[in-house]
Design an enzyme around this catalytic site. Sequence first.
Site, PDB file in Angstrom:
ATOM      1  N   ASP A 109       6.388  13.980  -3.461  1.00 34.00           N
ATOM      2  CA  ASP A 109       7.166  12.881  -2.883  1.00 34.00           C
ATOM      3  C   ASP A 109       8.540  12.727  -3.524  1.00 34.00           C
ATOM      4  OD1 ASP A 109       6.034  12.055  -5.315  1.00 34.00           O
ATOM      5  OD2 ASP A 109       4.572  10.766  -4.337  1.00 34.00           O
ATOM      6  N   GLU A 136       0.299   4.709   0.719  1.00 30.79           N
ATOM      7  CA  GLU A 136      -0.119   3.372   0.309  1.00 30.79           C
ATOM      8  C   GLU A 136      -1.338   2.920   1.124  1.00 30.79           C
ATOM      9  OE1 GLU A 136       0.993   2.360  -2.313  1.00 30.79           O
ATOM     10  OE2 GLU A 136       3.146   2.101  -2.446  1.00 30.79           O
TER      11      GLU A 136
END
Length: 260
Positions: free
Chosen positions: A67, A143
């Site tokens: 990421d 998330e």
Amino acid sequence: MEVIITPSAREASAEAARIAAALIRGKRRAVLGLATGSTPLGFYDELAAMHARGEIDFAEVMTFNLDEYVGLGPDHPQSYAFFMREHFFSRVNIAHWRTHVPNGLAVDIPAHCVAYETAIAEAGGIDLQLLGVGTDGHIGFNEPSSSLGSRTRLKTLSERTVTDNARHFASAEEVPRHVITMGVGTILDARRCLVLAFGKQKAAAVAAMVEGPITADVPASALQFHAACTLLVDEAAAAKLKRVDYYRWVCANKPAWQRA
Ligand code: F6R
């Protein structure tokens, strides 16, 4: 999921590095999926030390990071591209073009995400994916509520992750709200996953990941579907696991051929 509980983060990091080194020795063109954050620092130190002793050669290894923050370029000290250069790439013999970190400055983010997935596929897929876990149960920056089949894409960080990561910035306001992250599905495609988690602040997420229901509420729980996932935790991060005695029993009774 294989659960290995070690007395300290140092031992877990050394074991993770040993597993990565064994892979690279057996496959010179190994493809590694890499993570950033506080958790893998010891792992990178171990690999760099092994390289300095002449024990591993990274010349033909290729890497893909999980990421990157949107809006931060590779020269920003808080970018993950910067982190990787500082903590790992500059310490081993890996050519820059063999390392991949999502581009936080990409103009067309969806197209960049598709290209990232294509590059992973063209490299032959990820052999070993290193992962940390967020206190909210994220892997990569997937998330809670992330699709368990998701691919590389833009995500909005949770408030909790912004607060957790504020320690690396001057203030929480400076933490970017958006990231590009490999998806849960991208991570599950790796041939092997190695998860590290240290400290009591990770204990609840670790218990939910290993022993809780598989749910998008805890994206790390999707790793229960993975056929070859090893979790290395210190005692503090293992504190809320219920089957600790069994995990220790399995480790103590490993057949000799599995210890290699
Ligand atoms: C980092 C990443 C994140 C971290 C997680 C834990 O590339 O993908 O999932 O692994 O946020 O961060 P630390 O290790 O700082 O506790």
